[in-house]
Design a protein around this motif. Structure first.
Motif, mmCIF file in Angstrom:
data_model
loop_
_atom_site.group_PDB
_atom_site.id
_atom_site.type_symbol
_atom_site.label_atom_id
_atom_site.label_comp_id
_atom_site.label_asym_id
_atom_site.label_seq_id
_atom_site.Cartn_x
_atom_site.Cartn_y
_atom_site.Cartn_z
ATOM 1 N N ASP A 17 44.584 -53.673 -59.303
ATOM 2 C CA ASP A 17 43.756 -54.867 -59.504
ATOM 3 C C ASP A 17 42.912 -54.822 -60.774
ATOM 4 O O ASP A 17 42.074 -55.682 -61.000
ATOM 5 C CB ASP A 17 42.860 -55.125 -58.287
ATOM 6 C CG ASP A 17 41.781 -54.066 -58.110
ATOM 7 O OD1 ASP A 17 41.746 -53.103 -58.898
ATOM 8 O OD2 ASP A 17 40.969 -54.227 -57.183
ATOM 9 N N THR A 18 43.126 -53.810 -61.631
ATOM 10 C CA THR A 18 42.362 -53.697 -62.879
ATOM 11 C C THR A 18 43.319 -53.504 -64.049
ATOM 12 O O THR A 18 44.159 -52.607 -64.025
ATOM 13 C CB THR A 18 41.372 -52.521 -62.816
ATOM 14 O OG1 THR A 18 40.495 -52.703 -61.698
ATOM 15 C CG2 THR A 18 40.546 -52.452 -64.094
ATOM 16 N N ILE A 19 43.162 -54.341 -65.063
ATOM 17 C CA ILE A 19 44.019 -54.254 -66.242
ATOM 18 C C ILE A 19 43.165 -54.033 -67.481
ATOM 19 O O ILE A 19 42.061 -54.579 -67.604
ATOM 20 C CB ILE A 19 44.879 -55.528 -66.401
ATOM 21 C CG1 ILE A 19 45.962 -55.318 -67.463
ATOM 22 C CG2 ILE A 19 44.030 -56.756 -66.722
ATOM 23 C CD1 ILE A 19 47.002 -56.449 -67.506
ATOM 24 N N HIS A 77 40.090 -57.489 -62.078
ATOM 25 C CA HIS A 77 39.148 -57.089 -63.121
ATOM 26 C C HIS A 77 39.888 -56.945 -64.456
ATOM 27 O O HIS A 77 40.940 -56.314 -64.516
ATOM 28 C CB HIS A 77 38.472 -55.767 -62.750
ATOM 29 C CG HIS A 77 37.846 -55.777 -61.390
ATOM 30 N ND1 HIS A 77 36.668 -56.417 -61.120
ATOM 31 C CD2 HIS A 77 38.277 -55.241 -60.207
ATOM 32 C CE1 HIS A 77 36.373 -56.277 -59.836
ATOM 33 N NE2 HIS A 77 37.337 -55.571 -59.259
ATOM 34 N N ILE A 78 39.320 -57.525 -65.493
ATOM 35 C CA ILE A 78 39.904 -57.454 -66.838
ATOM 36 C C ILE A 78 38.958 -56.671 -67.733
ATOM 37 O O ILE A 78 37.762 -56.992 -67.820
ATOM 38 C CB ILE A 78 40.119 -58.862 -67.429
ATOM 39 C CG1 ILE A 78 41.024 -59.700 -66.511
ATOM 40 C CG2 ILE A 78 40.701 -58.780 -68.829
ATOM 41 C CD1 ILE A 78 41.097 -61.169 -66.924
ATOM 42 N N LYS A 79 39.499 -55.663 -68.396
ATOM 43 C CA LYS A 79 38.728 -54.896 -69.370
ATOM 44 C C LYS A 79 39.368 -55.088 -70.743
ATOM 45 O O LYS A 79 40.560 -54.833 -70.915
ATOM 46 C CB LYS A 79 38.712 -53.412 -69.002
ATOM 47 C CG LYS A 79 37.978 -53.109 -67.698
ATOM 48 C CD LYS A 79 37.968 -51.607 -67.405
ATOM 49 C CE LYS A 79 37.213 -51.303 -66.117
ATOM 50 N NZ LYS A 79 37.189 -49.842 -65.830
ATOM 51 N N THR A 109 47.395 -51.964 -70.103
ATOM 52 C CA THR A 109 47.517 -50.802 -69.228
ATOM 53 C C THR A 109 46.942 -51.177 -67.873
ATOM 54 O O THR A 109 45.860 -51.768 -67.803
ATOM 55 C CB THR A 109 46.717 -49.608 -69.783
ATOM 56 O OG1 THR A 109 47.206 -49.287 -71.073
ATOM 57 C CG2 THR A 109 46.838 -48.400 -68.864
ATOM 58 N N PHE A 110 47.648 -50.848 -66.805
ATOM 59 C CA PHE A 110 47.118 -51.055 -65.465
ATOM 60 C C PHE A 110 46.346 -49.809 -65.053
ATOM 61 O O PHE A 110 46.932 -48.755 -64.823
ATOM 62 C CB PHE A 110 48.232 -51.348 -64.468
ATOM 63 C CG PHE A 110 48.676 -52.780 -64.471
ATOM 64 C CD1 PHE A 110 47.943 -53.736 -63.785
ATOM 65 C CD2 PHE A 110 49.808 -53.171 -65.173
ATOM 66 C CE1 PHE A 110 48.332 -55.060 -63.787
ATOM 67 C CE2 PHE A 110 50.208 -54.491 -65.185
ATOM 68 C CZ PHE A 110 49.469 -55.449 -64.494
ATOM 69 N N GLU A 111 45.025 -49.932 -64.979
ATOM 70 C CA GLU A 111 44.201 -48.820 -64.513
ATOM 71 C C GLU A 111 44.482 -48.572 -63.033
ATOM 72 O O GLU A 111 44.516 -47.437 -62.569
ATOM 73 C CB GLU A 111 42.732 -49.149 -64.739
ATOM 74 C CG GLU A 111 41.789 -47.998 -64.465
ATOM 75 C CD GLU A 111 40.380 -48.334 -64.885
ATOM 76 O OE1 GLU A 111 40.039 -48.093 -66.060
ATOM 77 O OE2 GLU A 111 39.630 -48.863 -64.034
ATOM 78 N N TYR A 131 35.233 -57.600 -68.685
ATOM 79 C CA TYR A 131 34.397 -56.650 -69.422
ATOM 80 C C TYR A 131 34.598 -56.863 -70.917
ATOM 81 O O TYR A 131 35.725 -56.853 -71.413
ATOM 82 C CB TYR A 131 34.754 -55.212 -69.047
ATOM 83 C CG TYR A 131 34.117 -54.180 -69.944
ATOM 84 C CD1 TYR A 131 32.777 -53.852 -69.803
ATOM 85 C CD2 TYR A 131 34.856 -53.566 -70.947
ATOM 86 C CE1 TYR A 131 32.177 -52.916 -70.642
ATOM 87 C CE2 TYR A 131 34.276 -52.630 -71.787
ATOM 88 C CZ TYR A 131 32.937 -52.315 -71.634
ATOM 89 O OH TYR A 131 32.353 -51.404 -72.469
ATOM 90 N N ILE A 132 33.481 -57.051 -71.639
ATOM 91 C CA ILE A 132 33.520 -57.309 -73.080
ATOM 92 C C ILE A 132 32.960 -56.093 -73.803
ATOM 93 O O ILE A 132 31.796 -55.717 -73.592
ATOM 94 C CB ILE A 132 32.697 -58.569 -73.423
ATOM 95 C CG1 ILE A 132 33.296 -59.783 -72.685
ATOM 96 C CG2 ILE A 132 32.664 -58.810 -74.921
ATOM 97 C CD1 ILE A 132 32.418 -61.008 -72.716
ATOM 98 N N PRO A 133 33.775 -55.455 -74.657
ATOM 99 C CA PRO A 133 33.338 -54.230 -75.331
ATOM 100 C C PRO A 133 32.388 -54.502 -76.503
ATOM 101 O O PRO A 133 32.108 -55.652 -76.838
ATOM 102 C CB PRO A 133 34.656 -53.626 -75.812
ATOM 103 C CG PRO A 133 35.528 -54.823 -76.058
ATOM 104 C CD PRO A 133 35.161 -55.817 -74.999
ATOM 105 N N ALA A 134 31.947 -53.435 -77.133
ATOM 106 C CA ALA A 134 30.943 -53.535 -78.201
ATOM 107 C C ALA A 134 31.455 -54.240 -79.441
ATOM 108 O O ALA A 134 30.677 -54.874 -80.165
ATOM 109 C CB ALA A 134 30.446 -52.129 -78.556
ATOM 110 N N ASN A 135 32.768 -54.152 -79.709
ATOM 111 C CA ASN A 135 33.288 -54.685 -80.970
ATOM 112 C C ASN A 135 33.487 -56.201 -80.973
ATOM 113 O O ASN A 135 33.679 -56.809 -82.020
ATOM 114 C CB ASN A 135 34.614 -54.004 -81.323
ATOM 115 C CG ASN A 135 35.642 -54.115 -80.215
ATOM 116 O OD1 ASN A 135 35.450 -53.543 -79.149
ATOM 117 N ND2 ASN A 135 36.725 -54.839 -80.458
ATOM 118 N N ILE A 136 33.461 -56.849 -79.817
ATOM 119 C CA ILE A 136 33.679 -58.299 -79.761
ATOM 120 C C ILE A 136 32.399 -59.017 -80.191
ATOM 121 O O ILE A 136 31.347 -58.898 -79.556
ATOM 122 C CB ILE A 136 34.075 -58.750 -78.341
ATOM 123 C CG1 ILE A 136 35.404 -58.125 -77.929
ATOM 124 C CG2 ILE A 136 34.146 -60.278 -78.265
ATOM 125 C CD1 ILE A 136 36.594 -58.580 -78.754
#
Length: 671
Positions: A46-48, A71-73, A41-43, A96-101
């Motif tokens: 420049d942010t995906i 920026h990559i989320k 999804t493109f937020e 950005y690395i979420p909690a589940n990784i």
């Protein structure tokens, strides 16, 4: 107000509420509704947000869009993140690395050139970040440093371990490592720009290749360190008995080591081949890795308990083992000590100055294995023109300068610089051993006798072709002549073929024909050697494998190496009924032009239009080696190719994404 008006008003209000809810839903969905793609999804531009990191990037327009991402989320349900899957986001500055990784792969092989920081969710149980650097949760293990982070790096206080490849390929110029760091793991600082580094008192041990391929010349160890010490930038054990690390770019011509050193692996010294003189330490008990040297002189104490010198060569104290052969010895007439029983062929891969060599009385065996870094056993003796043997040796015989076993059933050593132009293999010989007759300076004609087997070869069309290297490095070889009774080979017009004529084994380097038609029985072709005469090669309907020489130890050369050194070759013609290959304007392709197999090195065109269907180039050197080719044109409508930063990016069939191909002295264009 009547009932009808009331119902109308209620209907209008309901419609308004519905429209507002719908619009809000659209806003929440954002670009995902527009993109309608479940993977991302493109937020904003420049942010995906990635819902799936395994994205097939075979679409050029999509790649252009990804290049705008800063920026990559990550927003997946997976616990594993492969950073190598994100390399299409070449301008990304944050991830950005979420909690589940809970598991992340290294990115060292495929760097994100603009990445400045890792951002980690506070609830993540495995990872954290400090100033954009990725650490484990407890912040005592540095895991990854962003590629475009501060070029003068600082490892945070509290760090104990710097993990595998943490800074690998990151262009840092300096790094401060604090007290408390006890371990740096494999290739942690490989391919950085470090020239000097200081290691603290707490540091205990080196893993292999920590500073591999760096310009490092000096390592400083804290004087208070209880395990290690440094002398002139080289790291030793505290008692100086063991060499731990020699800086990658430290070069010396005179190698003087601590007298306390007991073990030396010369392969740990990257530029050992620049050493001209070596002094053997008094305590040294073992020395290995000496083959790749250009040493002129060895100094050793005459009372040394473990090593002795004879005719400039270093032996064990009983002279039964040869340890170091100085390849640039100014004495070119060398006699091997009579106590030597086993001749270590693996020590003679580097070019040496020896012209005359006398083998010893007690010699009973030649020992060695073909190594990946050199082609021919005994290949270092490029100047050897005369081979002798002690007259009392009972196991070997020399005839016309060639060494055989006593029964003359084996050719064991044919000197590279032996001046003979013709060699007729004796009828008693059944095989040529030790990779002989691969490399020879003067040989023009090789006559193969009734029962002689030159080299083992196997036809294996699925997993590579193992053909014979005999004669492939003989620049003056004009022809093979094979006895009609030989069960292994046949010669046709001086070319060596397998007996059934299905494999073309060797095309002589000095064969002067300008045109050659491959026999129509041949299915497999090997053209791995050089030839400076052939201009036109004609391939029949039968040929379905076109490759280079590959060796029986499994060192398979690339399929596309074929004809790389045929400098005069202008065109390749293919029989139109051949189902596996085709030629267009003299260039060899796989059928359907999906693969560019060989561009003739002597083709005189300055321009080349790459067919838009090509999704692989087996060997770019065929193009780079061509002195006439200046411009390559790429079809802009191709789905397999595009240009970027002066390189050709091509969608190789065995990759999920495009791979870059670089050309030397060739300009790329689109049309």
């Amino acid at each position: 107000m009547n009932k009808r008006k009331i119902l109308m008003i209620i209907g209008i209000l309901t419609l308004i509420i519905f429209c507002n809810c719908y619009n809000n839903e659209i806003k929440v969905m954002g670009a995902s509704a527009v993109n309608n793609n479940p993977d991302y999804t493109f937020e904003n531009e420049d942010t995906i947000i990635l819902h799936n990191t395994s994205i097939d990037t075979d679409n050029k327009d999509l790649l252009t869009k990804f290049e705008k991402v800063k920026h990559i989320k990550i927003d997946t349900t997976e616990t594993y993140l492969g950073l190598y899957e994100l390399t299409c986001f070449t301008n990304a500055i944050s991830i950005y690395i979420p909690a589940n990784i809970t598991s992340i792969s290294s990115i060292s092989t495929y760097p994100l050139p603009n990445l400045k920081e890792f951002l980690v969710d506070e609830k993540n149980s495995a990872y954290s970040s400090i100033n954009g650097v990725l650490y484990n949760k407890s912040k005592d293990r540095l895991i990854l440093y962003p590629y475009n982070g501060n070029k003068d790096a600082v490892v945070e206080a509290g760090t104990k371990i710097i993990e595998d490849s943490a800074f690998n390929n990151v262009p840092i110029n300096s790094v401060i490592i604090p007290e408390g760091v006890i371990l740096i793991e494999s290739e942690a600082f490989a391919k950085t720009n470090l020239t000097e580094i200081s290691l603290p008192t707490s540091f205990r041990s080196f893993y292999s290749g920590i500073f591999k391929n760096t310009p490092l010349t000096k390592v400083i160890i804290s004087e208070k360190n209880k395990s290690l010490t440094s002398i002139d930038g080289v790291v030793y054990s505290k008692d100086k008995s063991y060499l731990y690390y020699w800086p990658e770019e430290k070069i010396v011509e005179s190698l003087i080591l601590p007298q306390e050193l007991t073990y030396l692996d010369c392969s740990m010294i990257k530029h050992f081949n620049k050493v001209k003189q070596i002094t053997i330490p008094d305590a040294l008990t073992a020395i290995i890795g000496t083959a790749d040297n250009r040493i002129e002189q060895i100094f050793v104490n005459k009372q040394h308990p473990y090593f002795k010198q004879y005719d400039g060569v270093l032996y064990s104290s009983d002279y039964k083992n040869l340890r170091l052969y100085p390849n640039q010895n100014k004495d070119t007439d060398i006699t091997i000590h009579n106590n030597l029983e086993v001749f270590p062929m693996e020590l003679f891969c580097t070019e040496n100055t020896t012209k005359v060599l006398t083998l010893p009385k007690n010699l009973r065996k030649f020992k060695g294995k073909l190594k990946p870094y050199y082609r021919v056993l005994l290949g270092g003796f490029v100047n050897l023109s005369e081979l002798k043997i002690d007259r009392d040796n009972k196991l070997f015989v020399i005839e016309n300068g060639v060494l055989y076993n006593k029964e003359k059933t084996q050719v064991l050593w044919y000197p590279i610089d032996l001046p003979a132009k013709e060699f007729k293999i004796p009828e008693t010989v059944t095989n040529v051993d030790n990779d002989q007759l691969v490399k020879q300076n003067h040989l023009e004609k090789l006559v193969v006798s009734d029962n002689c087997k030159l080299y083992d070869f196997v036809n294996d069309y699925d997993y590579g072709i193992y053909t014979i290297p005999t004669g492939t490095d003989c620049p003056n070889l004009k022809e093979f002549v094979v006895s009609k009774e030989n069960p292994y080979y046949i010669s046709v017009e001086g070319v060596l073929l397998s007996k059934d004529k299905s494999v073309l084994l060797v095309y002589p380097s000095a064969k002067t024909d300008k045109v050659y038609q491959i026999p129509d029985t041949v299915e497999v072709v090997a053209f791995g050697n050089e030839n400076h005469y052939l201009q036109t090669l004609k391939i029949p309907q039968s040929v379905h494998w076109f490759g280079d020489v590959s060796y029986t130890d499994g060192e398979n050369h690339n399929y596309g190496d074929a004809l790389l050194y045929f400098s005069a070759l202008k065109e390749i013609e293919v029989d139109p009924t051949n189902q596996f290959h085709t030629s267009i304007d003299g260039v060899l392709y796989s059928n359907g032009t999906a693969v560019l197999i060989a561009y003739p090195v002597g083709k005189t065109n300055s321009n080349y239009y790459l067919p838009k269907e090509v999704d692989d180039i087996y060997d770019v050197r065929n193009l780079n080696y061509n002195p006439y080719l200046k411009d390559i044109y790429i079809d802009s409508s191709s789905q397999c190719q595009y240009l970027k930063d002066g390189d050709l990016w091509i969608k190789k069939w065995y990759h999920n994404n495009f791979q870059p191909i670089h050309f030397d002295n060739i300009t790329l264009h689109t049309y």
